[in-house]
Design a protein around this motif. Structure first.
Motif, PDB file in Angstrom:
ATOM      1  N   ASN A  67       0.813  -1.218   0.000  1.00  0.00           N
ATOM      2  CA  ASN A  67       0.000   0.000   0.000  1.00  0.00           C
ATOM      3  C   ASN A  67       0.849   1.273   0.000  1.00  0.00           C
ATOM      4  O   ASN A  67       0.445   2.294   0.554  1.00  0.00           O
ATOM      5  CB  ASN A  67      -0.948  -0.001   1.209  1.00  0.00           C
ATOM      6  CG  ASN A  67      -2.195   0.830   0.964  1.00  0.00           C
ATOM      7  OD1 ASN A  67      -2.509   1.188  -0.175  1.00  0.00           O
ATOM      8  ND2 ASN A  67      -2.895   1.158   2.025  1.00  0.00           N
ATOM      9  N   TYR A 358     -10.193  -2.101   7.864  1.00  0.00           N
ATOM     10  CA  TYR A 358      -9.417  -1.434   6.829  1.00  0.00           C
ATOM     11  C   TYR A 358      -8.540  -2.440   6.092  1.00  0.00           C
ATOM     12  O   TYR A 358      -7.615  -3.013   6.654  1.00  0.00           O
ATOM     13  CB  TYR A 358      -8.537  -0.348   7.442  1.00  0.00           C
ATOM     14  CG  TYR A 358      -9.309   0.876   7.884  1.00  0.00           C
ATOM     15  CD1 TYR A 358     -10.614   1.092   7.448  1.00  0.00           C
ATOM     16  CD2 TYR A 358      -8.750   1.812   8.732  1.00  0.00           C
ATOM     17  CE1 TYR A 358     -11.325   2.198   7.836  1.00  0.00           C
ATOM     18  CE2 TYR A 358      -9.445   2.936   9.135  1.00  0.00           C
ATOM     19  CZ  TYR A 358     -10.739   3.122   8.683  1.00  0.00           C
ATOM     20  OH  TYR A 358     -11.444   4.234   9.073  1.00  0.00           O
ATOM     21  N   SER A 360      -6.631  -3.118   2.053  1.00  0.00           N
ATOM     22  CA  SER A 360      -6.254  -2.553   0.769  1.00  0.00           C
ATOM     23  C   SER A 360      -5.571  -3.643  -0.034  1.00  0.00           C
ATOM     24  O   SER A 360      -4.701  -4.352   0.488  1.00  0.00           O
ATOM     25  CB  SER A 360      -5.305  -1.358   0.934  1.00  0.00           C
ATOM     26  OG  SER A 360      -4.802  -0.960  -0.327  1.00  0.00           O
TER      27      SER A 360
END
Length: 380
Positions: A67, A358, A360
């Motif tokens: 990320n 969360y 990603s």
């Protein structure tokens, strides 16, 4: 929208402590740009904790640099350095963990960066601080553990010093750096000015020991005493420890020994009614418990102890953990990928905000992968 969306972080750091801090800021929404040397990049790309690699980089690098964007620059080249200064002028946070003096030679130490961007929050990780006889020692996790006293807390009494099985100093320093950066960003929201946040591996690992070190400081300098039998905490009495059973292991935390003896049908334990004996007779109690628990299987003991609210647990290996519904309910694993399709399974951010997990899917970058994009966006 994640809490740190809109913030730009420049990650000059290598290996674990600094990159782990930048990773957490990325998880929380910040745009993290990893500044790397064109010839090899972050040394962690070639730091292997197994023989596994993905798309030319170590799995360790992938796990701790997902990320992020990568901008390659030779900081000894005036043109590249000037472009980096342009990035600094527009950034919110800068993180570096070079040895003392390195960034001063380049001209990117805090006082110089502050002149470029007074609002920037500058995060610095060192091994042992910037002063004292250890300031130039290598800031390596095992060395820090050795110097900190931590290695005398694990293992049994007849063993020598036992290191923690993870790079715990690196990871705690990274976590402390994130705390300091977020605090400084909050202050910046009030005053408009940035600041310098400093942590060291040694100070972080000392802070991890705050409970036991405080005891030592206030108990006449008495040193920790590890149990000779199934030690799990040098300062706690019996039955605290992990014990073998007929088919595995069981962990037993702080519990009344007499009550434990009654539930386990172990008469010798019922006689330990004096609280002082829980520490002075710790090895004796643990020896009795060790021998008794080997007579039945783990699940048999758990079925007796858990309904009675005894603090205990099965001792899982990773393969059993990953199959367990308790682990699966957490949704801790995510798949990340590079643009070329190379994929890696790894953990996610452990923080939930407003109930949101969360994740990603963006994997770690190739060296300089985003140079063109960053130059265009920041008009470098």
């Amino acid at each position: 929208m994640k809490p740190l969306s809109g913030l730009t972080v420049l990650d000059f750091s290598q290996f674990l402590s600094g990159p782990s801090a930048a990773l957490r800021l990325a998880d929380l929404g910040a745009r993290v740009i990893k500044i790397e040397r064109p010839d090899g990049g972050d040394l962690c790309r070639r730091l292997y904790i197994s023989n596994l690699e993905l798309d030319g980089d170590s799995t360790l690098f992938h796990s701790i640099n997902r990320n992020k964007l990568s901008y390659s620059a030779n900081l000894k080249d005036p043109a590249d350095l000037e472009a980096v200064r342009g990035l600094i002028a527009q950034a919110d946070v800068l993180i570096q963990n070079f040895r003392p003096g390195v960034m001063e030679k380049i001209g990117l130490h805090y006082e110089a960066v502050k002149q470029i961007n007074p609002r920037i929050v500058y995060g610095l990780v060192t091994g042992y601080g910037k002063e004292g006889p250890w300031k130039d020692k290598p800031g390596q996790d095992l060395l820090v553990q050795a110097l900190s006293g931590l290695t005398w807390l694990s293992g049994d009494a007849d063993q020598g010093p036992v290191p923690f099985g993870l790079s715990v100093a690196d990871m705690m320093a990274g976590a402390h750096l994130v705390q300091g950066i977020l605090a400084c960003l909050v202050r910046r929201g009030v005053t408009g000015e940035g600041g310098l946040v400093e942590v060291s591996l040694l100070e972080s690992i000392l802070d991890v020991q705050f409970e036991v070190l405080t005891t030592h400081l206030n108990d006449g300098g008495k040193l920790p005493e590890r149990s000779a039998v199934n030690n799990a905490n040098a300062y706690l009495g019996a039955p605290y420890g992990i014990y073998g059973t007929a088919d595995g292991y069981i962990a037993i935390a702080m519990n009344p020994v007499v009550r434990l003896g009654e539930l386990l049908e172990c008469p010798p334990l019922v006689n330990y009614t004096d609280p002082q004996r829980l520490f002075s007779g710790r090895d004796e109690i643990k020896s009795i418990l060790r021998d008794h628990l080997r007579t039945r299987k783990t699940n048999e003991w758990l079925k007796i102890l858990e309904p009675a609210d005894i603090w205990c647990a099965d001792v899982l290996s990773w393969d059993r953990l990953l199959r367990h519904e308790g682990f699966q309910a957490l949704k801790m694993v995510q798949t990340v990928a590079r643009d070329n399709g190379a994929q890696l399974e790894t953990t996610r951010c452990p923080i939930r905000i407003d109930g949101e997990i969360y994740k990603s899917g963006v994997g770690s970058p190739k060296i300089g992968e985003h140079n063109e994009r960053i130059r265009k966006e920041f008009q470098l």
